[in-house]
Design a protein around this motif. Structure first.
Motif, short mmCIF file in Angstrom:
data_model
loop_
_atom_site.label_atom_id
_atom_site.label_comp_id
_atom_site.label_asym_id
_atom_site.label_seq_id
_atom_site.Cartn_x
_atom_site.Cartn_y
_atom_site.Cartn_z
N SER A 1 129.59 -6.14 36.41
CA SER A 1 130.30 -6.55 37.45
C SER A 1 129.56 -6.92 38.75
O SER A 1 129.99 -7.69 39.51
N ALA A 2 128.20 -6.79 38.51
CA ALA A 2 127.09 -6.98 39.59
C ALA A 2 126.94 -8.55 39.46
O ALA A 2 126.76 -9.23 40.57
N PHE A 3 127.11 -9.18 38.50
CA PHE A 3 127.02 -10.42 38.27
C PHE A 3 127.90 -11.20 39.12
O PHE A 3 127.63 -12.45 39.68
N VAL A 4 129.08 -10.80 38.76
CA VAL A 4 130.23 -11.19 39.51
C VAL A 4 130.06 -11.39 41.10
O VAL A 4 130.06 -12.28 41.77
N ILE A 5 129.83 -10.02 41.74
CA ILE A 5 129.62 -9.95 43.19
C ILE A 5 128.42 -10.91 43.34
O ILE A 5 128.29 -11.62 44.41
N LEU A 6 127.30 -10.59 42.81
CA LEU A 6 126.03 -11.79 42.99
C LEU A 6 126.13 -13.09 43.23
O LEU A 6 125.75 -13.76 44.19
N ALA A 7 126.97 -13.52 42.25
CA ALA A 7 127.33 -15.06 42.26
C ALA A 7 128.18 -15.52 43.32
O ALA A 7 128.38 -16.40 43.77
N VAL B 1 136.12 5.11 34.27
CA VAL B 1 136.47 4.37 33.13
C VAL B 1 135.02 3.96 32.52
O VAL B 1 134.58 3.07 33.38
N PRO B 2 134.61 4.19 31.31
CA PRO B 2 133.21 3.89 30.97
C PRO B 2 133.43 2.26 30.42
O PRO B 2 134.76 1.60 30.38
N GLY B 3 132.24 1.56 30.42
CA GLY B 3 132.18 0.16 30.08
C GLY B 3 132.47 -0.73 31.37
O GLY B 3 132.56 -0.27 32.36
N CYS B 4 132.19 -1.85 31.00
CA CYS B 4 132.43 -2.78 32.42
C CYS B 4 133.90 -3.78 32.62
O CYS B 4 133.94 -4.49 33.52
N ALA B 5 134.70 -3.46 31.52
CA ALA B 5 135.91 -4.50 31.41
C ALA B 5 136.75 -4.14 32.73
O ALA B 5 137.01 -5.16 33.66
N ALA B 6 137.15 -2.75 33.03
CA ALA B 6 137.78 -2.78 34.49
C ALA B 6 137.16 -3.27 35.60
O ALA B 6 137.82 -3.38 36.67
N HIS B 7 135.66 -2.63 35.83
CA HIS B 7 134.99 -2.90 36.76
C HIS B 7 134.89 -4.35 37.00
O HIS B 7 134.78 -4.94 38.42
N ILE B 8 134.58 -5.62 36.03
CA ILE B 8 134.79 -6.91 36.30
C ILE B 8 135.86 -7.16 37.02
O ILE B 8 135.85 -8.11 37.83
N VAL B 9 137.14 -6.84 36.45
CA VAL B 9 138.36 -7.18 37.16
C VAL B 9 138.27 -6.56 38.60
O VAL B 9 138.75 -7.25 39.28
N PHE B 10 137.88 -5.58 38.75
CA PHE B 10 137.71 -4.95 40.03
C PHE B 10 136.96 -5.76 41.06
O PHE B 10 137.18 -6.04 42.01
#
Length: 431
Positions: free
Chosen positions: A110-116, A352-361
């Motif tokens: 999700s860091a890539f989403v916020i950084l971009a 919640v493990p993984g990145c799916a939910a956090h990318i949405v967040f």
């Protein structure tokens, strides 16, 4: 998630929705997550290759620097840096505080989403996460902070799955709950379902001795890197286009690259994890290497580690997406809860493990202005991304305790931001 272009009468609506989730997750997981994970794991593996194990030796010799080093690994965008820290703990090289520091500092993919999309927000949120991770990591190593009590509680609740029947050491004692990795995986014990490979490795009972499969596995490993390069390009374009969902295509376009790289990459990753790694010398996924004998071996190790993460990522995507479909869980509604509940919700989602939910967040913050900065910060600290998966695969108890302990600084910092910095607003996010 854009549904597949399938005539509505082809499947029952429930079956169609289930297939949409399965195939959509199969496509998106590799491009949105594995492409970045593979690149960062390869980078750290190449560093290990270049320095021939000296970095690992340095960490062993400088225990006081370990939580800081763990937080720096976690701070790197994506999960690759934090993933490197997990096997180091399993083998006893670094402390439990280092594990918590790495997990608390990482914001996953999700860091890539916020950084971009909201770089100013990333600067402040991940800066706060880094400081909290370092302080909390050192606090655990110095004072314990009740880790032993939580460790015993987790062991009491889930002993059958956490220690596997082997002698365990409390996390609070500074070691993994399965300290002897080789013993825990049957090495030196009589063979059961496994049988010996001709070069000393073991093959699972479901795999035959086969020179053809060995050669095929090497070829698939090389093809996997080609596909990963395409997935990385597609992932960068995905972020550059504002994380807009690509259409389903099988042509020489961006949408086609996203679709083909995602579907093929995930399929090859499943092959490498369940079959290929047993034939080409990397059967023990989730283990750190001090050094590599060749450049090819370095790439091979990075591929096997990323393939393992991919399997867990797809599982996480499916659990999350099917959970939304079955229970109607609304992340946006939870995240937008009034007052101090917002950072508490962000911290809770971090379990919640993984990145799916956090990318949405992250997308809810950067694109839809649906959550406050305090919730984004709490989630950045609490979430463990895909770095938790190597630990889960080998030492469930340590993974559970670690994810509980990354939630504590997340709540503290998130609530502090809510009350002390109530008008914080960066990028596209709002309070």
């Amino acid at each position: 998630m854009i549904p597949l272009v399938v005539p509505p009468e082809t499947f029952d609506p429930v079956v169609r929705e289930a297939l949409d989730i399965l195939i959509g997750s199969w496509r998106e997981g590799f491009v949105q997550v594995s492409g970045f994970v593979g690149a960062t794991v390869l980078l750290f593996s190449l560093v290990q290759y270049r320095f021939d194990g000296r970095l690992t030796a340095w960490l062993e010799e400088h225990e006081r620097a370990q939580p800081l080093a763990g937080a720096l690994l976690g701070l790197t965008p994506g999960c690759g840096g934090a993933i490197i820290a997990m096997p180091l703990y399993i083998r006893g090289t670094v402390s439990f505080g280092t594990v918590v520091a790495a997990l608390a500092a990482t914001a996953g993919d999700s860091a890539f989403v916020i950084l971009a999309l909201a770089p100013e927000a990333a600067l402040y949120a991940y800066g706060l996460a880094f400081v909290a991770a370092v302080l909390f990591g050192y606090a655990i190593d110095i004072w314990g902070l009740g880790v032993g009590r939580v460790d015993r509680m987790v062991e009491g609740m889930s002993r059958p799955i956490t220690d596997g029947g082997f002698a365990t050491t409390n996390v609070a004692d500074g070691g993994p709950s399965v300290p002897d990795y080789d013993a825990a995986h049957g090495r030196g014990a009589p063979a059961c379902a496994d049988h010996a490979h001709r070069d000393g490795r073991t093959l699972p009972g479901y795999l035959p001795e086969s020179r053809l499969l060995e050669r095929a596995s090497h070829a698939i490993h090389v093809l996997w890197w080609v596909v990963l390069a395409g997935a990385l390009v597609a992932g960068v374009l995905y972020l550059a286009r504002g994380a807009a969902e690509p259409a389903w295509e099988f042509r020489a376009t961006y949408d086609g690259l996203f679709t083909i790289a995602g579907l093929v990459g995930t399929t090859l990753s499943f092959y490498l994890y369940f079959v290929g790694r047993h034939y080409i010398g990397e059967g023990d996924a989730g283990r750190v290497r001090d050094s590599f004998g060749s450049l090819y071996g370095t790439f091979q190790h990075a591929a096997m580690e990323t393939a393992m993460v991919t399997v867990w990522v797809i599982a996480g995507y499916l659990i999350y997406e099917y959970g939304l479909a079955i229970f109607g869980f609304d992340v946006a509604a939870l995240a937008a809860a009034a007052g101090v509940l917002a950072p508490l919700a962000g911290a809770a989602l971090g379990l919640v493990p993984g990145c799916a939910a956090h990318i949405v967040f992250a997308q809810l913050y950067a694109l839809e202005e649906a959550i406050p900065f305090s919730a984004l910060t709490a989630n950045a600290i609490s979430q463990d991304g895909d770095a938790l998966f190597p630990l889960l695969a080998i030492d469930v108890k340590a993974a559970v305790v670690a994810t509980i302990y990354t939630t504590i600084p997340a709540v503290i910092v998130g609530v502090a931001v809510h009350y002390l910095w109530p008008f914080a607003q960066f990028g596209f996010g709002v309070i």
